[in-house]
Write a protein that holds these residues in place. Structure first.
Motif, PDB file in Angstrom:
ATOM      1  N   GLU A   1       0.634  -0.929   0.404  1.00  6.75           N
ATOM      2  CA  GLU A   1       0.262   0.040   0.393  1.00  6.75           C
ATOM      3  C   GLU A   1       0.455   0.953   0.074  1.00  6.75           C
ATOM      4  O   GLU A   1       0.799   2.645  -0.829  1.00  6.75           O
ATOM      5  N   GLU A   2       1.988   0.689   1.099  1.00  7.74           N
ATOM      6  CA  GLU A   2       2.662   2.866   1.103  1.00  7.74           C
ATOM      7  C   GLU A   2       3.613   2.810  -0.606  1.00  7.74           C
ATOM      8  O   GLU A   2       3.198   3.732  -1.134  1.00  7.74           O
ATOM      9  N   THR A   3       3.921   1.381  -1.467  1.00  5.30           N
ATOM     10  CA  THR A   3       4.469   1.924  -2.523  1.00  5.30           C
ATOM     11  C   THR A   3       3.378   1.580  -4.099  1.00  5.30           C
ATOM     12  O   THR A   3       3.196   3.339  -4.282  1.00  5.30           O
ATOM     13  N   ASN A   4       2.129   2.305  -3.654  1.00 10.08           N
ATOM     14  CA  ASN A   4       1.527   2.050  -4.391  1.00 10.08           C
ATOM     15  C   ASN A   4       0.299   3.789  -3.828  1.00 10.08           C
ATOM     16  O   ASN A   4       0.197   4.757  -5.028  1.00 10.08           O
ATOM     17  N   ASP A   5       0.775   4.010  -2.403  1.00  9.12           N
ATOM     18  CA  ASP A   5       0.303   5.369  -2.466  1.00  9.12           C
ATOM     19  C   ASP A   5       0.818   6.602  -2.473  1.00  9.12           C
ATOM     20  O   ASP A   5       0.439   7.617  -3.329  1.00  9.12           O
ATOM     21  N   ARG A   6       2.118   6.304  -3.241  1.00 11.78           N
ATOM     22  CA  ARG A   6       3.220   6.571  -4.401  1.00 11.78           C
ATOM     23  C   ARG A   6       2.619   7.156  -5.239  1.00 11.78           C
ATOM     24  O   ARG A   6       2.920   8.129  -6.145  1.00 11.78           O
ATOM     25  N   VAL A   7       2.842   5.831  -5.794  1.00  6.32           N
ATOM     26  CA  VAL A   7       1.409   5.671  -7.133  1.00  6.32           C
ATOM     27  C   VAL A   7       1.480   6.773  -7.519  1.00  6.32           C
ATOM     28  O   VAL A   7       0.828   7.499  -8.836  1.00  6.32           O
ATOM     29  N   HIS A   8      -0.268   7.168  -7.041  1.00  8.80           N
ATOM     30  CA  HIS A   8      -1.424   7.908  -7.320  1.00  8.80           C
ATOM     31  C   HIS A   8      -1.251   9.051  -6.663  1.00  8.80           C
ATOM     32  O   HIS A   8      -2.040   9.900  -7.313  1.00  8.80           O
ATOM     33  N   ALA A   9      -0.147   9.264  -5.682  1.00  8.31           N
ATOM     34  CA  ALA A   9       0.246  10.732  -5.641  1.00  8.31           C
ATOM     35  C   ALA A   9       1.050  11.326  -6.314  1.00  8.31           C
ATOM     36  O   ALA A   9       0.471  12.752  -6.396  1.00  8.31           O
ATOM     37  N   LEU A  10       1.787  11.109  -7.609  1.00  5.67           N
ATOM     38  CA  LEU A  10       2.129  11.160  -8.418  1.00  5.67           C
ATOM     39  C   LEU A  10       1.765  11.458  -9.723  1.00  5.67           C
ATOM     40  O   LEU A  10       1.044  12.372  -9.839  1.00  5.67           O
ATOM     41  N   ALA A  11       0.865  10.679  -9.803  1.00 16.36           N
ATOM     42  CA  ALA A  11      -0.578  10.373 -10.921  1.00 16.36           C
ATOM     43  C   ALA A  11      -1.620  12.126 -10.033  1.00 16.36           C
ATOM     44  O   ALA A  11      -1.832  13.266 -11.716  1.00 16.36           O
ATOM     45  N   LYS A  12      -1.591  12.327  -9.258  1.00 17.38           N
ATOM     46  CA  LYS A  12      -2.631  13.435  -8.638  1.00 17.38           C
ATOM     47  C   LYS A  12      -1.746  14.729  -8.889  1.00 17.38           C
ATOM     48  O   LYS A  12      -2.443  15.751  -9.571  1.00 17.38           O
ATOM     49  N   ALA A  13      -0.578  14.760  -8.760  1.00 15.73           N
ATOM     50  CA  ALA A  13       0.562  15.848  -8.707  1.00 15.73           C
ATOM     51  C   ALA A  13       0.281  15.989 -10.447  1.00 15.73           C
ATOM     52  O   ALA A  13       0.614  17.159 -11.023  1.00 15.73           O
ATOM     53  N   ILE A  14       0.585  15.182 -11.376  1.00 18.57           N
ATOM     54  CA  ILE A  14       0.895  15.586 -12.227  1.00 18.57           C
ATOM     55  C   ILE A  14      -0.595  15.991 -13.252  1.00 18.57           C
ATOM     56  O   ILE A  14      -0.278  16.982 -14.188  1.00 18.57           O
ATOM     57  N   GLU A  15      -1.671  15.852 -12.711  1.00 15.14           N
ATOM     58  CA  GLU A  15      -3.038  15.933 -13.110  1.00 15.14           C
ATOM     59  C   GLU A  15      -3.154  17.637 -12.909  1.00 15.14           C
ATOM     60  O   GLU A  15      -3.390  18.531 -13.938  1.00 15.14           O
ATOM     61  N   ARG A  16      -2.599  17.544 -11.337  1.00 21.85           N
ATOM     62  CA  ARG A  16      -2.304  18.675 -11.022  1.00 21.85           C
ATOM     63  C   ARG A  16      -1.521  19.765 -12.052  1.00 21.85           C
ATOM     64  O   ARG A  16      -2.751  20.991 -12.274  1.00 21.85           O
TER      65      ARG A  16
END
Length: 228
Positions: free
Chosen positions: A21-36
């Motif tokens: 889950e920790e690694t997957n959290d990083r994946v989604h955090a980067l995805a959100k940052a790129i979208e923003r």
């Protein structure tokens, strides 16, 4: 972060090979940052277990340009958690033809398989393979079972399967090689809705055992017809 090209219009950002889950959290955090960031060259971001595919317009930017832009982003990998979704499932019989095999393979009874499968709260790591097909993490390894050697040509929509240490739900009728242990009457993919998929990355899933009568009742409501 490790960057690798995916053809001439995408790159893959990898956070390692570990599925947690920790690694997957990083994946989604980067995805959100790129979208923003709303980059003009961005076409789409596609998260997976421990990596993120970034699709870009090669007429506006190249691999190195995307890499520099992503490296310049600041993002915090906080807990990425969506809604809790209960998925009713009728286990075994015609709905779960591989339940007996899964039980025998793991030295368990079918009832124990059902209990172990329906007990956890799963995490939707990502969607793939088919529209709305959710790859779920958190399955008890005591019911891990290898895929079929020869995939079925037709798996009914709603089928709940096991493949190795993973479990997932087929949103549409399709070929498939996962071991089928049950079926949900819910419609997981509906193109007329927004969003069209019932489950989203980060959502939590709880399987709830039901009987065949309840299955048919929910099925009529969801699909507007009798189960075939």
């Amino acid at each position: 972060m490790d960057f690798k090209p995916l053809g001439d219009s995408a790159l893959l950002v990898s956070f390692g090979e570990v599925i947690d889950e920790e690694t997957n959290d990083r994946v989604h955090a980067l995805a959100k940052a790129i979208e923003r960031a709303n980059f003009e060259w961005l076409v789409e971001v596609v998260p997976a277990y421990s990596s993120l595919a970034i699709i870009y317009d090669p007429g506006l930017i190249d691999f190195n340009g995307v890499k520099r832009a992503v490296e310049g982003l600041e993002f915090s990998a906080g807990r990425f958690e969506g809604k809790l979704v209960e998925i009713p499932v009728v286990y075994g019989g015609e709905y779960g033809p591989d339940l007996e095999f899964v039980a025998q393979y793991n030295g368990l009874t079918p009832e124990e398989v059902i209990e172990l499968h329906s007990k956890p709260i799963y995490r939707v790591y990502f969607l793939g393979f088919l529209p709305g097909f959710a790859y779920l993490g958190g399955m008890d390894e005591r019911i891990a079972t290898p895929r079929l050697k020869k995939p079925r040509l037709k798996v009914p929509a709603g089928s709940v399967g096991i493949a190795g240490k993973q479990t997932g739900i087929y949103p549409l009728e399709s070929p498939g090689g996962w071991r089928l242990i049950g079926r949900t009457p819910l419609k997981l993919f509906n193109p007329s809705k927004e969003p069209p998929t019932l489950l989203q990355p980060g959502d939590r899933v709880k399987f709830v055992p039901i009987d065949e009568e309840k299955f048919r009742e929910i099925y009529r409501t969801e699909w507007g017809q009798e189960n075939d």
